[in-house]
Every structure is written in C-alpha cells, then in structure tokens.
Design an enzyme around this catalytic site. Sequence first.
Site, PDB file in Angstrom:
ATOM      1  N   HIS A  17     -35.151 -23.653  19.830  1.00  0.00           N
ATOM      2  CA  HIS A  17     -34.478 -23.730  21.132  1.00  0.00           C
ATOM      3  C   HIS A  17     -33.214 -22.869  21.124  1.00  0.00           C
ATOM      4  O   HIS A  17     -32.967 -22.099  22.056  1.00  0.00           O
ATOM      5  CB  HIS A  17     -34.046 -25.169  21.459  1.00  0.00           C
ATOM      6  N   LYS A  41     -40.299 -41.166  29.671  1.00  0.00           N
ATOM      7  CA  LYS A  41     -40.372 -40.747  28.281  1.00  0.00           C
ATOM      8  C   LYS A  41     -39.237 -41.385  27.487  1.00  0.00           C
ATOM      9  O   LYS A  41     -38.073 -41.233  27.826  1.00  0.00           O
ATOM     10  CB  LYS A  41     -40.265 -39.216  28.216  1.00  0.00           C
ATOM     11  N   ARG A  90     -44.275 -20.402  21.631  1.00  0.00           N
ATOM     12  CA  ARG A  90     -44.573 -20.385  20.198  1.00  0.00           C
ATOM     13  C   ARG A  90     -45.993 -19.928  19.928  1.00  0.00           C
ATOM     14  O   ARG A  90     -46.257 -19.281  18.941  1.00  0.00           O
ATOM     15  CB  ARG A  90     -44.395 -21.791  19.609  1.00  0.00           C
ATOM     16  N   SER A 128     -39.504 -30.353  18.530  1.00  0.00           N
ATOM     17  CA  SER A 128     -38.647 -31.534  18.387  1.00  0.00           C
ATOM     18  C   SER A 128     -39.426 -32.698  17.781  1.00  0.00           C
ATOM     19  O   SER A 128     -38.901 -33.446  16.955  1.00  0.00           O
ATOM     20  CB  SER A 128     -38.081 -31.944  19.745  1.00  0.00           C
TER      21      SER A 128
END
Length: 164
Positions: A17, A41, A90, A128
Amino acid sequence: MNTAICPGSFDPITNGHLDIINRSAKVFDEVVVGVLINPEKKGLFNVDERVELIKKVVKNIPNVRVESFSGLLIDFMKKKHIKVIVKGLRAVSDFEYEFQMSVMNKKLDPDIETVFMMSSAMNSFLSSSSVKQVAMFGGCIKGLVPEEIIPDIIEKINGMYKNY
C-alpha cells in the site's frame, strides 16, 4: 490542483500500500488516502486506528492526507472534488475485480478516471489478510509492513488473542 484518491480498508496498511501511495504522490499534486468504513466487515483495527496508523507512516510525504469515508467512493470523491482513483494491482485476479469496479465507478460518474499501478515485484504477494495471519501465528512481519507500526500490530493481536 491535480488530486487523486487511493481508497481501501488498509487493515493494516502494508508496504505494498505504502509503495503505491508514495508513487502516486510523485505523480499527483495531492493524494488522499481514503480509508473505507465498512460496517459489515469486522477488521483488526477500527477505522480511527487505521487512519492513525496510516498518518504515522505517511507523515513525511507532504502532499498526502488521510481521511475516512463510508458509502460510495464516488460520493466521497464528489464531495472532495477528486476526479482520479489510483489502485494498485498485484495479479491478474486483482485486475478482474478492479476493472469491474472501475467500470461501475465510470457508470456512476463519467468524469471519474481510474489509474492502475502495478505492484513492485517485492510486494506482489502482500495483502493485509496475509500479514494479519502471519502475525497471529507469531511469524515475523518485518519487511511486510512499515517498521513503525509493527509494535501496534503485535500489541493489537496479542490483546485480541491473549485469552486463547
């Protein structure tokens, strides 16, 4: 002013990030790190903690600011007069999801543009979720997240799982 937003949950912020944020700060006059509040979440860190962790690691990048938001990204962008979204990619799987989001955002506001930045090779495996998992099982997260927030992550995880 040429302003872009790097949106995400950043739970926690990773070196991947941070790489995208740093690179965006070289391209745009101002970069807003938009920390999403997602009530559905349950994260490791609450939104205020995530904002503070990010502020800690971007404090030396003068054209970066950190703000939280809820609801549609497009609505937040309109309120802040931001026209560009920067997303890091990614892998091909990221592209598929981010492409769909880009098309949806364009439908919601035709003036919005999305810029994709490829992750650097050394960060291409980072997420993460994987950082949290490694930390939960006592693995070394050095090199995965900014050094200055490692103690925060370890402390948070130790606090959550001390009764197990």
